[in-house]
Motif scaffolding. Structure first.
Motif, PDB file in Angstrom:
ATOM      1  N   PRO A 104      10.728  -1.012  72.001  1.00 17.37           N
ATOM      2  CA  PRO A 104      11.204   0.193  72.141  1.00 17.37           C
ATOM      3  C   PRO A 104       9.929   1.854  73.237  1.00 17.37           C
ATOM      4  CG  PRO A 104       9.997   0.265  70.408  1.00 17.37           C
ATOM      5  CD  PRO A 104       9.800  -0.785  70.939  1.00 17.37           C
TER       6      PRO A 104
ATOM      7  N   LYS B 201      10.409   7.898  72.821  1.00 17.10           N
ATOM      8  CA  LYS B 201      11.174   8.471  71.950  1.00 17.10           C
ATOM      9  C   LYS B 201      11.928   7.381  71.312  1.00 17.10           C
ATOM     10  CE  LYS B 201      15.466  11.363  73.464  1.00 17.10           C
ATOM     11  NZ  LYS B 201      16.075  11.749  75.137  1.00 17.10           N
ATOM     12  N   GLN B 202      12.121   6.335  71.590  1.00 21.28           N
ATOM     13  CA  GLN B 202      12.988   5.525  70.583  1.00 21.28           C
ATOM     14  C   GLN B 202      12.074   5.651  68.895  1.00 21.28           C
ATOM     15  OE1 GLN B 202      13.917   2.547  73.072  1.00 21.28           O
ATOM     16  NE2 GLN B 202      15.663   2.307  73.159  1.00 21.28           N
TER      17      GLN B 202
ATOM     18  N   ARG C 190      11.813   8.219  66.796  1.00 18.12           N
ATOM     19  CA  ARG C 190      13.328   8.373  66.225  1.00 18.12           C
ATOM     20  C   ARG C 190      13.592   7.129  65.479  1.00 18.12           C
ATOM     21  NH1 ARG C 190      17.992   8.423  70.235  1.00 18.12           N
ATOM     22  NH2 ARG C 190      17.347   5.980  70.698  1.00 18.12           N
ATOM     23  N   TRP C 191      12.906   6.069  65.239  1.00 17.52           N
ATOM     24  CA  TRP C 191      12.791   5.149  63.944  1.00 17.52           C
ATOM     25  C   TRP C 191      12.123   5.554  62.548  1.00 17.52           C
ATOM     26  CZ3 TRP C 191      10.966  -0.208  66.639  1.00 17.52           C
ATOM     27  CH2 TRP C 191      12.138  -0.689  67.641  1.00 17.52           C
TER      28      TRP C 191
END
Length: 156
Positions: free
Chosen positions: A5, A8-9, A12-13
């Motif tokens: 990932p 940014k991903q 967000r997780w």
């Protein structure tokens, strides 16, 4: 689509998703380590039958890893579908009740809290399965190595 990932991903997780990703990575590393130990060991004599057995064990480990990845993929698909269903339900509830958005948000927060409880259980089970599969592969590889060492000592 990348397996790793982006930052940014990752941000967000949720924490369970991060833990699942890390445990998956650990499982992959342990399986690769086990396979490399089986493949790159110095041998005093090459035995075709032992090589075939080694390759069968490696293939079995890869099948196990493939099953694990498939299960993780199914789990993520299920979570995605649940999220979509909740969003659709939110839209229906807003239209049907025409209530104050703060009350609706409170209701949805309650539903999400329930969902998070379920996700923790699923992630714990997934983590446990990953650790268990890695342990089994390592155990099998160790037994195979000990047997090969005993066989070699008997031959000499």
């Amino acid at each position: 689509m990348s397996i790793i990932p982006t930052k940014k991903q990752w941000n967000r997780w949720a924490l369970p998703s991060k833990i699942t990703f890390v445990s998956f990575g650990g499982s992959v590393v342990s399986i690769i380590f086990t396979i490399s130990l089986l493949i790159y060991q110095p041998e005093s004599s090459t035995n075709i039958q032992s090589k075939i057995k080694e390759l069968s064990n490696i293939q079995s480990a890869l099948v196990t890893l493939n099953d694990y990845v498939g299960n993780q993929k199914d789990s993520l698909t299920y979570i995605s579908k649940q999220k979509e269903a909740i969003e659709e339900e939110k839209n229906r509830v807003e239209k049907a009740l025409q209530i104050d958005t703060s009350k609706l948000d409170a209701l949805l927060e309650y539903q999400l809290a329930q969902q998070k409880k379920d996700i923790w259980l699923e992630l714990f089970i997934s983590f446990f399965i990953g650790v268990l599969s890695s342990s089994i592969v390592t155990f099998v590889a160790t037994k195979f190595q000990k047997k090969r060492t005993i066989d070699e000592s008997i031959e000499t």
